[in-house]
Write a protein that holds these residues in place. Structure first.
Motif, PDB file in Angstrom:
ATOM      1  N   UNK A  95       0.844  -1.194   0.000  1.00  0.00           N
ATOM      2  CA  UNK A  95       0.000   0.000   0.000  1.00  0.00           C
ATOM      3  C   UNK A  95       0.881   1.247   0.000  1.00  0.00           C
ATOM      4  N   UNK A  96       0.457   2.269  -0.734  1.00  0.00           N
ATOM      5  CA  UNK A  96       1.205   3.524  -0.789  1.00  0.00           C
ATOM      6  C   UNK A  96       0.746   4.501   0.284  1.00  0.00           C
ATOM      7  N   UNK A  97      -0.495   4.351   0.721  1.00  0.00           N
ATOM      8  CA  UNK A  97      -1.013   5.183   1.806  1.00  0.00           C
ATOM      9  C   UNK A  97      -2.142   4.411   2.472  1.00  0.00           C
ATOM     10  N   UNK A  98      -2.483   4.808   3.701  1.00  0.00           N
ATOM     11  CA  UNK A  98      -3.416   4.056   4.516  1.00  0.00           C
ATOM     12  C   UNK A  98      -4.251   5.059   5.291  1.00  0.00           C
ATOM     13  N   UNK A  99      -5.557   5.074   5.072  1.00  0.00           N
ATOM     14  CA  UNK A  99      -6.426   6.052   5.715  1.00  0.00           C
ATOM     15  C   UNK A  99      -7.491   5.322   6.518  1.00  0.00           C
ATOM     16  N   UNK A 100      -7.612   5.667   7.792  1.00  0.00           N
ATOM     17  CA  UNK A 100      -8.571   5.026   8.681  1.00  0.00           C
ATOM     18  C   UNK A 100      -9.887   5.803   8.699  1.00  0.00           C
ATOM     19  N   UNK A 101     -10.975   5.092   8.544  1.00  0.00           N
ATOM     20  CA  UNK A 101     -12.308   5.693   8.608  1.00  0.00           C
ATOM     21  C   UNK A 101     -12.662   6.018  10.061  1.00  0.00           C
ATOM     22  N   UNK A 102     -13.443   7.087  10.288  1.00  0.00           N
ATOM     23  CA  UNK A 102     -13.888   8.093   9.318  1.00  0.00           C
ATOM     24  C   UNK A 102     -12.739   9.052   8.989  1.00  0.00           C
ATOM     25  N   UNK A 103     -12.787   9.636   7.810  1.00  0.00           N
ATOM     26  CA  UNK A 103     -11.721  10.538   7.403  1.00  0.00           C
ATOM     27  C   UNK A 103     -12.312  11.727   6.654  1.00  0.00           C
ATOM     28  N   UNK A 104     -11.539  12.768   6.573  1.00  0.00           N
ATOM     29  CA  UNK A 104     -11.943  13.958   5.848  1.00  0.00           C
ATOM     30  C   UNK A 104     -11.722  13.753   4.357  1.00  0.00           C
ATOM     31  N   UNK A 105     -12.731  14.082   3.557  1.00  0.00           N
ATOM     32  CA  UNK A 105     -12.570  13.969   2.118  1.00  0.00           C
ATOM     33  C   UNK A 105     -11.526  14.946   1.596  1.00  0.00           C
ATOM     34  N   UNK A 106     -11.343  16.058   2.297  1.00  0.00           N
ATOM     35  CA  UNK A 106     -10.297  17.008   1.908  1.00  0.00           C
ATOM     36  C   UNK A 106      -8.919  16.397   2.103  1.00  0.00           C
ATOM     37  N   UNK A 107      -8.768  15.642   3.206  1.00  0.00           N
ATOM     38  CA  UNK A 107      -7.495  14.961   3.450  1.00  0.00           C
ATOM     39  C   UNK A 107      -7.258  13.895   2.380  1.00  0.00           C
ATOM     40  N   UNK A 108      -8.310  13.126   2.058  1.00  0.00           N
ATOM     41  CA  UNK A 108      -8.186  12.119   1.009  1.00  0.00           C
ATOM     42  C   UNK A 108      -7.790  12.776  -0.300  1.00  0.00           C
ATOM     43  N   UNK A 139      -1.004  13.636  -3.928  1.00  0.00           N
ATOM     44  CA  UNK A 139       0.392  13.254  -3.697  1.00  0.00           C
ATOM     45  C   UNK A 139       0.744  12.009  -4.502  1.00  0.00           C
ATOM     46  N   UNK A 140      -0.116  10.998  -4.456  1.00  0.00           N
ATOM     47  CA  UNK A 140       0.184   9.750  -5.159  1.00  0.00           C
ATOM     48  C   UNK A 140       0.191   9.935  -6.670  1.00  0.00           C
ATOM     49  N   UNK A 141      -0.736  10.735  -7.171  1.00  0.00           N
ATOM     50  CA  UNK A 141      -0.778  10.962  -8.613  1.00  0.00           C
ATOM     51  C   UNK A 141       0.443  11.741  -9.088  1.00  0.00           C
ATOM     52  N   UNK A 142       0.899  12.674  -8.263  1.00  0.00           N
ATOM     53  CA  UNK A 142       2.078  13.458  -8.651  1.00  0.00           C
ATOM     54  C   UNK A 142       3.345  12.620  -8.650  1.00  0.00           C
ATOM     55  N   UNK A 143       3.374  11.597  -7.840  1.00  0.00           N
ATOM     56  CA  UNK A 143       4.558  10.736  -7.806  1.00  0.00           C
ATOM     57  C   UNK A 143       4.801  10.051  -9.144  1.00  0.00           C
ATOM     58  N   UNK A 144       3.700   9.813  -9.873  1.00  0.00           N
ATOM     59  CA  UNK A 144       3.852   9.109 -11.151  1.00  0.00           C
ATOM     60  C   UNK A 144       4.510   7.768 -10.945  1.00  0.00           C
ATOM     61  N   UNK A 145       4.016   6.993  -9.981  1.00  0.00           N
ATOM     62  CA  UNK A 145       4.701   5.775  -9.573  1.00  0.00           C
ATOM     63  C   UNK A 145       4.490   4.605 -10.521  1.00  0.00           C
ATOM     64  N   UNK A 146       3.889   4.832 -11.680  1.00  0.00           N
ATOM     65  CA  UNK A 146       3.678   3.714 -12.604  1.00  0.00           C
ATOM     66  C   UNK A 146       5.014   3.213 -13.108  1.00  0.00           C
ATOM     67  N   UNK A 147       5.476   2.120 -12.577  1.00  0.00           N
ATOM     68  CA  UNK A 147       6.720   1.553 -13.062  1.00  0.00           C
ATOM     69  C   UNK A 147       6.776   0.064 -12.763  1.00  0.00           C
TER      70      UNK A 147
END
Length: 225
Positions: free
Chosen positions: A95-108, A114-122
């Motif tokens: 897993x690249x990140x782990x979010x525990x419910x309940x969570x803020x949609x703004x935080x998500x 962050x994950x999309x900017x990493x461009x981790x497709x490799x």
């Protein structure tokens, strides 16, 4: 445009995630169980998976383990479990990140960014198929032990095809993934030329390709598993 798979059986939460991210140049597929998610992963190209752990037909971490066998796309895990062992297991499985419910949609939303900017497709490690050996990290490509010289663009194209073996990737998705320099316009012929050059270097008979096959009217696929 980022294509996101949401695997969450809570319809309201799934719809809330879509609403929170829809203005961030994202498109979505919503799956409500593991079976539906597997079907989507077999037939579609995604930039990110948002994955719930507790699903009606199994544990999302088992699906995460399957994803990691073939793909390195970012996965954000959602769970109602805040036990340290569950969090550690999630990270150990990739897993690249782990979010525990309940969570803020703004935080998500911020974490998705962050994950999309990493461009981790490799592709992870060295991929071996038939007589080929592809190491994208070291930029070393061989067939039967003999080096194959690939341009950066050809490497990008090969990487996307290999990461999605057996799947058809549309021409639009390939252009978006390969030409990521922000150019507003890419010549339609650029992809065709790159496909031809890659076939010339990898295929024994480029006019009748065994590996990089055209799916007419859609795009291309790496046909050999």
């Amino acid at each position: 445009m980022n294509h996101i798979l949401i695997v969450e059986d809570d319809t309201a939460l799934s719809n809330g995630i879509v609403l929170a991210l829809k203005e961030d140049h994202c498109t979505f597929v919503q799956a409500y169980d593991i079976a539906a998610a597997k079907k989507q992963l077999k037939t579609n190209f995604f930039h990110l998976v948002i994955l719930d752990v507790n699903l009606p037909d199994g544990n999302g971490l088992d699906l995460l383990a399957e994803i990691r066998k073939k793909l390195a796309l970012p996965v954000i895990v959602l769970t109602a479990n805040d036990l340290e062992t569950d969090i550690v297991t999630g990270f150990e499985l990739g897993a690249d990140d782990y979010i525990t419910k309940p969570f803020s949609l703004m935080v998500l939303r911020a974490r998705v960014g962050v994950q999309l900017r990493k461009g981790r497709y490799q592709v992870r490690d060295t991929v071996k198929i038939d007589g080929f050996s592809f190491s994208f990290a070291r930029m070393e490509f061989k067939r039967d032990g003999k080096p194959i010289e690939l341009s950066k663009t050809e490497q990008k194209l090969l990487r996307v095809l290999i990461e999605n073996k057996g799947k058809t990737i549309s021409r639009t998705d390939l252009v978006d993934r390969i030409w990521t320099d922000g150019a507003e316009y890419v010549d339609e012929n650029a992809l065709s030329v790159t496909i031809k050059r890659l076939r010339d270097k990898l295929e024994e008979l480029p006019s009748a390709p065994q590996y990089i096959k055209t799916v007419y009217g859609i795009g291309y696929t790496w046909a050999v598993q």
